[in-house]
Design a protein around this motif. Structure first.
Motif, PDB file in Angstrom:
ATOM      1  N   MET A   1      -2.163  10.460  33.512  1.00 42.27           N
ATOM      2  CA  MET A   1      -1.105  10.006  32.599  1.00 42.27           C
ATOM      3  C   MET A   1      -1.702   9.090  31.539  1.00 42.27           C
ATOM      4  SD  MET A   1       2.501   8.038  33.398  1.00 42.27           S
ATOM      5  CE  MET A   1       1.749   6.757  34.388  1.00 42.27           C
ATOM      6  N   ILE A   2      -1.309   9.301  30.302  1.00 40.59           N
ATOM      7  CA  ILE A   2      -1.761   8.451  29.194  1.00 40.59           C
ATOM      8  C   ILE A   2      -0.545   7.752  28.594  1.00 40.59           C
ATOM      9  CG2 ILE A   2      -2.819   8.397  26.908  1.00 40.59           C
ATOM     10  CD1 ILE A   2      -4.527  10.765  27.715  1.00 40.59           C
ATOM     11  N   VAL A   3      -0.619   6.431  28.511  1.00 45.28           N
ATOM     12  CA  VAL A   3       0.458   5.625  27.933  1.00 45.28           C
ATOM     13  C   VAL A   3      -0.053   5.020  26.629  1.00 45.28           C
ATOM     14  CG1 VAL A   3       2.044   3.694  28.280  1.00 45.28           C
ATOM     15  CG2 VAL A   3       1.302   5.074  30.238  1.00 45.28           C
ATOM     16  N   GLU A   4       0.706   5.192  25.553  1.00 49.42           N
ATOM     17  CA  GLU A   4       0.317   4.632  24.259  1.00 49.42           C
ATOM     18  C   GLU A   4       1.202   3.433  23.925  1.00 49.42           C
ATOM     19  OE1 GLU A   4       0.243   7.453  21.110  1.00 49.42           O
ATOM     20  OE2 GLU A   4      -1.628   8.374  21.800  1.00 49.42           O
ATOM     21  N   ARG A   5       0.585   2.408  23.392  1.00 47.85           N
ATOM     22  CA  ARG A   5       1.310   1.238  22.940  1.00 47.85           C
ATOM     23  C   ARG A   5       0.715   0.756  21.607  1.00 47.85           C
ATOM     24  NH1 ARG A   5       4.541   2.744  25.888  1.00 47.85           N
ATOM     25  NH2 ARG A   5       5.615   1.691  27.611  1.00 47.85           N
ATOM     26  N   THR A   6       1.529   0.047  20.832  1.00 48.39           N
ATOM     27  CA  THR A   6       1.079  -0.501  19.550  1.00 48.39           C
ATOM     28  C   THR A   6       0.755  -1.972  19.720  1.00 48.39           C
ATOM     29  OG1 THR A   6       2.472   1.065  18.327  1.00 48.39           O
ATOM     30  CG2 THR A   6       1.695  -0.888  17.136  1.00 48.39           C
ATOM     31  N   ILE A  34      -2.912 -11.878  19.255  1.00 47.96           N
ATOM     32  CA  ILE A  34      -2.689 -10.479  19.609  1.00 47.96           C
ATOM     33  C   ILE A  34      -1.362 -10.341  20.362  1.00 47.96           C
ATOM     34  CG2 ILE A  34      -3.567  -8.523  20.945  1.00 47.96           C
ATOM     35  CD1 ILE A  34      -6.376  -9.795  20.505  1.00 47.96           C
ATOM     36  N   TYR A  35      -0.549  -9.392  19.936  1.00 47.13           N
ATOM     37  CA  TYR A  35       0.741  -9.124  20.570  1.00 47.13           C
ATOM     38  C   TYR A  35       0.858  -7.623  20.843  1.00 47.13           C
ATOM     39  CZ  TYR A  35       1.903 -13.778  18.816  1.00 47.13           C
ATOM     40  OH  TYR A  35       1.899 -15.131  18.544  1.00 47.13           O
ATOM     41  N   ILE A  36       1.796  -7.253  21.702  1.00 50.55           N
ATOM     42  CA  ILE A  36       2.154  -5.859  21.918  1.00 50.55           C
ATOM     43  C   ILE A  36       3.574  -5.662  21.414  1.00 50.55           C
ATOM     44  CG2 ILE A  36       3.008  -6.256  24.277  1.00 50.55           C
ATOM     45  CD1 ILE A  36       1.871  -3.479  24.994  1.00 50.55           C
ATOM     46  N   LEU A  37       3.849  -4.515  20.814  1.00 47.03           N
ATOM     47  CA  LEU A  37       5.174  -4.235  20.275  1.00 47.03           C
ATOM     48  C   LEU A  37       5.970  -3.380  21.257  1.00 47.03           C
ATOM     49  CD1 LEU A  37       4.358  -3.417  16.537  1.00 47.03           C
ATOM     50  CD2 LEU A  37       4.846  -5.626  17.591  1.00 47.03           C
ATOM     51  N   ARG A  47       0.722  -8.932  27.951  1.00 48.44           N
ATOM     52  CA  ARG A  47       0.345  -9.191  29.345  1.00 48.44           C
ATOM     53  C   ARG A  47      -0.399  -8.023  29.980  1.00 48.44           C
ATOM     54  NH1 ARG A  47       3.096 -10.284  33.433  1.00 48.44           N
ATOM     55  NH2 ARG A  47       4.850  -8.864  33.073  1.00 48.44           N
ATOM     56  N   CYS A  48      -0.443  -6.902  29.276  1.00 46.27           N
ATOM     57  CA  CYS A  48      -1.188  -5.752  29.770  1.00 46.27           C
ATOM     58  C   CYS A  48      -2.701  -5.994  29.721  1.00 46.27           C
ATOM     59  CB  CYS A  48      -0.834  -4.509  28.968  1.00 46.27           C
ATOM     60  SG  CYS A  48      -0.945  -4.747  27.183  1.00 46.27           S
ATOM     61  N   PHE A  49      -3.127  -7.034  29.019  1.00 46.85           N
ATOM     62  CA  PHE A  49      -4.547  -7.362  28.939  1.00 46.85           C
ATOM     63  C   PHE A  49      -4.844  -8.631  29.735  1.00 46.85           C
ATOM     64  CE2 PHE A  49      -3.624  -5.354  24.720  1.00 46.85           C
ATOM     65  CZ  PHE A  49      -4.255  -4.145  25.001  1.00 46.85           C
ATOM     66  N   THR A  50      -5.980  -8.638  30.410  1.00 47.38           N
ATOM     67  CA  THR A  50      -6.394  -9.808  31.180  1.00 47.38           C
ATOM     68  C   THR A  50      -7.267 -10.752  30.361  1.00 47.38           C
ATOM     69  OG1 THR A  50      -8.303  -8.583  32.036  1.00 47.38           O
ATOM     70  CG2 THR A  50      -6.282  -8.557  33.356  1.00 47.38           C
ATOM     71  N   ARG A  51      -7.903 -10.211  29.328  1.00 51.90           N
ATOM     72  CA  ARG A  51      -8.692 -11.077  28.450  1.00 51.90           C
ATOM     73  C   ARG A  51      -8.977 -10.354  27.148  1.00 51.90           C
ATOM     74  NH1 ARG A  51     -12.590  -8.973  31.934  1.00 51.90           N
ATOM     75  NH2 ARG A  51     -14.581  -8.349  31.002  1.00 51.90           N
ATOM     76  N   ALA A  52      -9.258 -11.151  26.109  1.00 44.80           N
ATOM     77  CA  ALA A  52      -9.661 -10.629  24.804  1.00 44.80           C
ATOM     78  C   ALA A  52     -10.986 -11.286  24.425  1.00 44.80           C
ATOM     79  CB  ALA A  52      -8.603 -10.912  23.746  1.00 44.80           C
ATOM     80  N   VAL A  53     -11.933 -10.475  24.012  1.00 44.27           N
ATOM     81  CA  VAL A  53     -13.256 -10.977  23.625  1.00 44.27           C
ATOM     82  C   VAL A  53     -13.458 -10.695  22.139  1.00 44.27           C
ATOM     83  CG1 VAL A  53     -15.738 -10.858  24.029  1.00 44.27           C
ATOM     84  CG2 VAL A  53     -14.147 -10.551  25.943  1.00 44.27           C
ATOM     85  N   TYR A  54     -13.633 -11.759  21.364  1.00 45.44           N
ATOM     86  CA  TYR A  54     -13.830 -11.655  19.916  1.00 45.44           C
ATOM     87  C   TYR A  54     -15.331 -11.720  19.614  1.00 45.44           C
ATOM     88  CZ  TYR A  54      -8.840 -12.850  19.439  1.00 45.44           C
ATOM     89  OH  TYR A  54      -7.471 -12.874  19.510  1.00 45.44           O
ATOM     90  N   ILE A 128       4.093  -3.489  34.042  1.00 48.55           N
ATOM     91  CA  ILE A 128       3.942  -4.358  32.869  1.00 48.55           C
ATOM     92  C   ILE A 128       4.205  -3.565  31.592  1.00 48.55           C
ATOM     93  CG2 ILE A 128       2.292  -5.723  31.517  1.00 48.55           C
ATOM     94  CD1 ILE A 128       0.964  -6.517  34.154  1.00 48.55           C
ATOM     95  N   LEU A 129       3.692  -2.339  31.529  1.00 57.70           N
ATOM     96  CA  LEU A 129       3.886  -1.512  30.336  1.00 57.70           C
ATOM     97  C   LEU A 129       5.351  -1.122  30.153  1.00 57.70           C
ATOM     98  CD1 LEU A 129       0.714   0.746  30.621  1.00 57.70           C
ATOM     99  CD2 LEU A 129       1.142  -1.018  28.903  1.00 57.70           C
ATOM    100  N   ARG A 130       6.080  -1.012  31.238  1.00 57.36           N
ATOM    101  CA  ARG A 130       7.509  -0.680  31.132  1.00 57.36           C
ATOM    102  C   ARG A 130       8.309  -1.795  30.457  1.00 57.36           C
ATOM    103  NH1 ARG A 130       6.788   2.048  36.322  1.00 57.36           N
ATOM    104  NH2 ARG A 130       7.252   4.287  36.018  1.00 57.36           N
ATOM    105  N   GLU A 131       7.752  -3.002  30.389  1.00 59.03           N
ATOM    106  CA  GLU A 131       8.435  -4.102  29.698  1.00 59.03           C
ATOM    107  C   GLU A 131       8.556  -3.825  28.203  1.00 59.03           C
ATOM    108  OE1 GLU A 131       6.135  -7.540  30.585  1.00 59.03           O
ATOM    109  OE2 GLU A 131       6.644  -7.547  32.725  1.00 59.03           O
ATOM    110  N   THR A 132       7.729  -2.924  27.688  1.00 61.25           N
ATOM    111  CA  THR A 132       7.745  -2.629  26.250  1.00 61.25           C
ATOM    112  C   THR A 132       8.161  -1.194  25.943  1.00 61.25           C
ATOM    113  OG1 THR A 132       5.339  -2.263  26.416  1.00 61.25           O
ATOM    114  CG2 THR A 132       6.072  -4.399  25.604  1.00 61.25           C
ATOM    115  N   GLY A 133       8.595  -0.461  26.958  1.00 56.35           N
ATOM    116  CA  GLY A 133       9.065   0.899  26.712  1.00 56.35           C
ATOM    117  C   GLY A 133       8.823   1.794  27.908  1.00 56.35           C
TER     118      GLY A 133
END
Length: 225
Positions: A1-6, A34-37, A47-54, A128-133
């Protein structure tokens, strides 16, 4: 299954009262978040991400900066524009998405969006992904649940099956897992995390013949009736 988010990347910048390093280029303080729509285009915590590395320009004293809490706010000072890379990690094995981000000073604030794919997310990440769709499998689940009105015509009950599976012995569970692997189809959602010793399956995505086989097995094991 592939889930797409913006994913939305929000940048803010302003001049600061510090001596210019290069003449004609005022010093700036800039921040990236960084936000999710969600499905309505509203910002939600990513919240779908545990960390962000810049990965910043190599001229920075600390060019690789890591943040563990949404919105993964990265704030720095400088005078120059550059393109950075942002790595976004989930709890999944190999769960990393990389996006480019153009840091520029043409506006006090600007927003950029990126499409991110989550491949075979775990049950926890799915929630967690269901929180946005909805997820791709949700519509099929609804159709099969709606078809539950014809339970009397069928010889199995999905809800009883779910309860019965957790009552099986370890040996019986291994037989069930093998049965699912042998008879599943392309629409079946299965995740087998060997390293963690975890196996999960969405019963509503099983083909009907496999559902019947599982039901007969559970009846024989005396965990459903």
């Amino acid at each position: 299954m592939i889930v797409e988010r913006t994913i939305k990347v929000v940048t803010e910048q302003h001049n600061i009262n510090k001596p210019a390093v290069n003449e004609g280029f005022p010093m700036k303080e800039w921040t990236v978040e960084i936000y999710i729509l969600d499905q309505d285009g509203k910002e939600k915590p990513a919240r779908c991400f545990t960390r962000a590395v810049y990965h910043l320009h190599p001229s920075f004293d600390n060019p690789v900066q890591t943040f563990h809490e949404p919105p993964f706010k990265c704030t720095n000072e400088g005078w120059g524009e550059f393109e950075m890379q942002i790595d976004l990690y989930t709890t999944e094995k190999g769960g990393k998405s990389s996006i480019p981000h153009d840091l520029n000073f043409s506006a006090p604030q600007y927003e950029l969006t990126h499409q991110i794919q989550f491949k075979n997310p775990s049950q926890a990440l799915q929630q967690i992904l269901r929180e946005t769709g909805p997820l791709p499998s949700d519509e099929e689940r609804k159709l099969k649940k709606a078809d539950g009105g014809s339970k009397k015509k069928k010889s199995f009950d999905v809800e009883k099956m779910a309860d019965g599976l957790v009552k099986l012995s370890e040996d019986d569970l291994l037989q069930v897992i093998q049965m699912i692997h042998d008879h599943k189809d392309d629409s079946t959602y299965v995740q087998n995390n060997i390293d963690a010793g975890e196996f999960s399956v969405d019963l509503y995505t099983l083909p009907e013949n496999l559902m019947k086989m599982l039901w007969d097995f559970l009846v024989k094991a005396s965990v459903v009736s």
